[in-house]
Design an enzyme around this catalytic site. Structure first.
Site, PDB file in Angstrom:
ATOM      1  N   SER B 132      20.866  10.782  30.049  1.00 56.94           N
ATOM      2  CA  SER B 132      19.889  11.817  29.661  1.00 56.94           C
ATOM      3  C   SER B 132      19.072  11.417  28.453  1.00 56.94           C
ATOM      4  O   SER B 132      18.285  10.487  28.521  1.00 56.94           O
ATOM      5  CB  SER B 132      20.610  13.137  29.427  1.00 56.94           C
ATOM      6  OG  SER B 132      21.549  13.379  30.429  1.00 56.94           O
ATOM      7  N   HIS B 155      17.515  11.939  34.805  1.00 55.38           N
ATOM      8  CA  HIS B 155      17.298  13.228  35.481  1.00 55.38           C
ATOM      9  C   HIS B 155      16.382  14.099  34.630  1.00 55.38           C
ATOM     10  O   HIS B 155      16.192  13.836  33.440  1.00 55.38           O
ATOM     11  CB  HIS B 155      18.628  13.919  35.766  1.00 55.38           C
ATOM     12  CG  HIS B 155      19.406  14.296  34.533  1.00 55.38           C
ATOM     13  ND1 HIS B 155      20.000  15.521  34.388  1.00 55.38           N
ATOM     14  CD2 HIS B 155      19.689  13.620  33.405  1.00 55.38           C
ATOM     15  CE1 HIS B 155      20.613  15.580  33.217  1.00 55.38           C
ATOM     16  NE2 HIS B 155      20.445  14.437  32.607  1.00 55.38           N
TER      17      HIS B 155
END
Lengths: 71, 253
Positions: B132, B155
């Site tokens: 992330s 993501h």
């Protein structure tokens, strides 16, 4: 506050809000926020200083235990 | 008219650092012997190292203190440390060791920007995970390594728990997402199209869209510079430091 993480929020947010009893003390000539951690010991939470070199002091890394007697 | 007395806050207790000062409880604040007695910690005089390491672990904590079961990276400690590293003439380079699940977007970007704007050579190494918001931090260094078994999850940013229904919220998220994408694309060899493709991939992650990029794949797509471990990362950092020195000494050929 945006959390961009792979950890599911239930795991991380659980227990949020429990405030720790923190005190400001001066240790090694630097102001630090500490919390009690047993008999005559405190744990460093954060350093409050404008001198960047203070943040490199190994004794005052957040989480370190320092023998200190709180009144 | 009310007469207001302005009370200046009293000066914080000033303790000169070199004197063994005793406060009212009889605590001496420079007491290696006390440490040894009470905690078994021995402090040896340390020569100043030319290379310093920064570890980015667990969750990157933002404006809220995480509950205690979380391991956290505290930016309020890291950022002044980076200032100290930038200022100190004896420190020649910084190695950034990353094993994080991500965390607060702004704190993560703050750390990434500070690393990127350090004038001294920096090398990052992703071990275990660099997920992330750990991605911008990994690419912020001058040169990045990833261990073969390490993974990075690409993501989209989400407002955790909330359903996006209001257009304003969606635009806000778009802006947040853009700032992360721009940073990563600028600091690495991956193209915006490829990065977005990884981010919007369906079918890989159980609860989200996105991709889990393992070691070699991270290098293939241009996110990370090289596969490597500790010795490679240190070797590269040494080379970068020597190159700096050679440049700085103004060799006249």
């Amino acid at each position: 506050m945006l959390i961009h993480s792979v950890m599911p929020p239930q795991l991380t947010i659980e227990g949020l809000g429990a405030a720790s009893q923190s005190l400001e003390k001066v240790i090694d000539g630097t102001k630090v926020t500490v919390e009690p951690a047993g008999e005559n010991t405190v744990r460093v939470i954060r350093i409050i200083s404008t001198n960047p070199q203070d943040f490199l002091n190994p004794r005052l890394q957040p989480g370190s235990l320092i023998p200190y007697t709180l009144k | 008219m009310n007469k207001q007395t302005i009370e200046w806050p009293s000066k914080p207790e000033e303790t000169p650092p070199n004197k063994p000062n005793l406060d009212s409880s009889g605590n001496s604040s420079s007491q290696p012997l006390e440490n040894l007695k009470e905690l078994g910690q021995l402090e040896l005089p340390k020569p100043k190292a030319a290379i310093h390491t920064l570890t980015i672990i667990g969750q990157i904590e933002g404006h809220l203190v995480m509950p205690p079961q979380n391991k956290t990276t505290k930016y309020e400690h890291l950022l002044p440390q980076l200032v100290a590293l930038e200022q100190d003439p004896d420190i020649k380079g910084v190695m950034i060791i990353i094993n994080t699940v991500g965390g607060d977007v702004e704190a993560g970007l703050a750390i990434a920007e500070m690393i990127a704007s350090l004038s001294k050579p920096t090398v990052s190494i992703v071990l275990g995970g660099g997920h992330s918001i750990g991605v911008p931090i990994a690419v912020a260094a001058d040169y990045s390594f990833i261990a073969e078994t390490a993974t990075m999850t690409i993501h989209p940013i989400r407002l955790t728990g909330l359903v996006i229904g209001v257009p304003q919220t969606y635009e806000y998220l778009e802006k947040m997402q853009e700032r992360v994408i721009n940073f990563v694309v600028k600091k690495s060899r991956i193209s915006e199209a490829d990065f977005k493709e990884l981010m919007l991939q369906t079918g890989e992650l159980a609860m989200d869209i996105g991709t889990v990029v393992v070691g070699k794949k991270a290098v293939e797509v241009g996110l990370i510079d090289e596969i490597g471990g500790l010795s490679q990362a240190l070797g590269k950092l040494q080379k970068l430091i020597e190159a700096e020195k050679a440049q700085g000494s103004g060799l006249k050929c």
